[in-house]
Structures are given as C-alpha cells and as structure tokens.
Design a protein around this motif. Structure first.
Motif, PDB file in Angstrom:
ATOM      1  N   UNK A 367       0.846  -1.192   0.000  1.00 23.32           N
ATOM      2  CA  UNK A 367       0.000   0.000   0.000  1.00 23.32           C
ATOM      3  C   UNK A 367       0.890   1.254   0.000  1.00 23.32           C
ATOM      4  N   UNK A 368       0.388   2.313  -0.611  1.00 27.16           N
ATOM      5  CA  UNK A 368       1.120   3.586  -0.696  1.00 27.16           C
ATOM      6  C   UNK A 368       1.264   4.170   0.705  1.00 27.16           C
ATOM      7  N   UNK A 369       2.510   4.395   1.141  1.00 23.33           N
ATOM      8  CA  UNK A 369       2.734   4.864   2.512  1.00 23.33           C
ATOM      9  C   UNK A 369       3.216   6.315   2.594  1.00 23.33           C
ATOM     10  N   UNK A 370       3.436   6.940   1.462  1.00 21.03           N
ATOM     11  CA  UNK A 370       3.962   8.318   1.495  1.00 21.03           C
ATOM     12  C   UNK A 370       2.937   9.349   1.053  1.00 21.03           C
ATOM     13  N   UNK A 371       1.793   8.905   0.585  1.00 20.03           N
ATOM     14  CA  UNK A 371       0.764   9.844   0.085  1.00 20.03           C
ATOM     15  C   UNK A 371       0.138  10.619   1.243  1.00 20.03           C
TER      16      UNK A 371
END
Length: 371
Positions: A367-371
């Motif tokens: 899963x995208x963790x920096x957005x």
C-alpha cells in the motif's frame, strides 16, 4: 429429571370436564421444573446465562431480546423448552389436558403454543396437532407481539407449509416482521436431506407478495466497531439484507436463486452501503458470506458507498476486520489505495484508529505509505 416431582405435577394437571377448562399453570410449572432439572449438570455461570436468555425470550419476544441472541443461542433455547414439553406430553392425561385447553380457548401464549405444536407433530400426537391446527384462537395467539407462525419461522419448522398457515404469511409481528423476514434472520426450513426447502420458500415469497418482499423492517443489529466494544445500530433491512446481516449464507443463496428476489431492490442499505458493506460491518456475518456475495456481485468489490463513500476493502480496514481485508485483497480488481470522499486511503483509516494488524497487512500488500 426428578421423576416423582414431575409425576406429581403431571397428576395435578387435571381437566374440569364440566367447564371444559384446564389448569394451564400446572403445565407451565412442569415445563419449568423439567428445565431446571435438565440444567443441573451445568455450572452456575452457565445456568445463570441460560436463565437470563430464557427469561428474555420466554416472557416477551421483543426485538431487544432477540438482538441479544444469535440463531445458535435461540436454537438452544428452543431445544430446552421442547425437551421439557416432550416430557410433559409423554403422559396421556397431559396431552388430553392440552387438547381441552386448545378447544376451550385457554391456550393463549404464542410461544408455548408453537412449542406444543412442534412437539406434538414430532411425537406423532395427531389429536393434539389436529386440534391446534383447527383453532384460530390457538394459531393467532401471541407472545410479545409474535404469533405462532413467527415462532415456527424462528425454529425453521416445516409446519410453516401446512395449509392452516397459508393466510398467515402476510401476518406481521408488532415490529413488522413477516414469517419470511423471520426466516431470513434465523435460517431457512431444511429438508430431510439437509437442503433448503425451496418449495416452501417460494410458497412464502408468493404468499407474502412482492411489495412486502421489498419492504424493509427495523432491526437492532450488532455491528463491528471502529474502535472499542461491539456496538449496535438500528437499521431498516429487506428480506435479502436480513439474511446477509445475520450471516444466513444458504438463505441468501436460496433467495438470490428465486425469481421473486431482484438484487437491484436490495443492494442499497441506508447508512451502510451495499450488501458487501453490510456483511463486513455485521458481527453476525461470516467469511463464507463475503465469498458468496463477491461471487454473486463482483461489481460490489470496487463499489464506493455509504456516508463516506468507502469501498468494501476500505470499510474492512476502518472496522479492523483483518480476515475481510485479506480475502478482498485476493481480488486483483480491489484497489488497496482507493480513497474515500475525504481523500483517505485504507492505510490512513487504519492508522487513524490504531489498527496495527491492518497496517502491517497493508504494508505487506505494498500500500502507498507516502501519500
């Protein structure tokens, strides 16, 4: 059971032939005594819990009482009551007293009457069964707003298919439940082979009528919380939605296979979302239900719905439902980064509410963790 005491109580159940009336109170005492004796083998904690549940249902069949019991618990309640009543009706004079009570109009408790009818049918007491099925006073009796036909539906009794009940399929309880709604909550009538009795189900659907099938009834449903302990929510659910919410997988499949149920009329659950959303938030639903709905409605896997426009996957993350997240993630079309109306992705929701296992699972899924 203590045979001597039970026998004495049975002997006390006499019939006044001139008045045509029976001492109904003594029958009740026999049932209660039999139940207490059968429960002596249980621990005090278990007995207290059973007594509390029996009191809730035996005194008044309210929605609040039913909300506290799962279908499995209700089955246990019925089994205890039926076992005690079976002991009573094994004595010929007790069966005679019951028949006299039916004919004189003294049998007025819907729960007891439904139990007596089921036991009589199972034990081959034809005279009792025939007397009961011919008495409108008996058949229309109520307990807490629920008639005999509703209790039979709770028990999944094949007696529902008897001609005597055909005019009862449109009978609503005080809370608006038709027998069909009750079956959806507690499970279908099954055949001797263990299959859903589709003939009887269609009979009930036709008897209820199309408007009633699509009309929702109000229930108090235990919900999976975002944080903390299990919470409850008042929802208005249709027949199909009830089956989904209460985890009745076979009933759900059976309803979807009939021409009378059109999924489009049942897919929107106010305040929750779609059917898949409902299965995720209900504590009574199951992994098997998720599978059944995903197969029947693949488009639901990516549908954004509910007050915050969540996908089923995002809702599972928000509600800390790890098993649902893992299952839904196995479908490639599920977007693990899909955002809700506020721009929150499932990982944001899990982090906000401190769902550590969900966070770990989402990171493992890239899963995208920096957005």
């Amino acid at each position: 059971p203590r045979a001597n005491e039970t026998s004495q109580l049975l002997d006390a159940t006499d019939v006044d032939a001139s008045a045509g009336r029976t001492n109904a109170q003594s029958i009740v005492r026999v049932i209660e005594t039999g139940e207490k004796d059968m429960d002596r083998q249980h621990s005090q904690t278990e007995t207290t819990q059973e007594e509390r549940e029996d009191a809730l249902l035996g005194q008044q069949l309210t929605d609040a009482a039913l909300a506290e019991l799962t279908p499995a618990k209700f089955s246990q309640f019925l089994a205890r009551k039926k076992a005690a009543l079976t002991l009573v009706l094994q004595k010929p004079e007790a069966a005679t007293a019951l028949i006299q009570s039916i004919k004189s109009g003294d049998a007025t408790d819907g729960l007891t009457n439904a139990l007596a009818l089921m036991v009589a049918q199972e034990q081959g007491l034809t005279a009792v069964t025939q007397a009961a099925l011919k008495s409108d006073l008996f058949l229309y009796s109520k307990t807490g707003g629920w008639r005999v036909v509703h209790v039979l539906a709770m028990a999944g009794s094949p007696l529902l298919g008897d001609k005597a009940f055909e005019n009862h399929y449109v009978e609503a309880s005080d809370s608006g439940h038709l027998p069909l709604h009750v079956l959806a909550r507690f499970g279908p009538v099954v055949t001797a082979e263990g299959q859903v009795d589709m003939r009887l189900l269609r009979k009930l659907l036709i008897g209820a009528g199309q408007p009633n099938i699509n009309t929702p009834v109000k229930v108090l449903l235990p919900m999976r919380p975002i944080v903390g302990a299990t919470e409850t929510m008042t929802l208005e659910l249709t027949v199909l939605q009830l089956a989904v919410a209460y985890g009745q997988v076979e009933m759900t499949r059976a309803l979807l296979s009939t021409a009378e149920i059109t999924a489009e009329s049942h897919q929107n659950v106010p305040g929750v979302g779609g059917l898949l959303h409902l299965a995720i938030v209900s504590t009574l639903s199951s992994h098997e239900m998720l599978q059944a709905l995903a197969q029947a409605f693949p488009a639901e896997l990516t549908r954004k719905a509910g007050p915050y426009q969540l996908t089923p996957f995002a809702l599972a993350a928000e509600r800390n439902h790890l098993e649902a997240c893992q299952y839904l993630a196995s479908h490639r079309e599920v977007g693990i980064n899909a955002t809700n109306k506020d721009g929150d992705a499932p990982l944001h929701l899990a982090a906000r509410y401190g769902h550590g296992d969900i966070i770990k699972a989402l990171i493992a899924l890239n899963a995208e963790i920096t957005k």
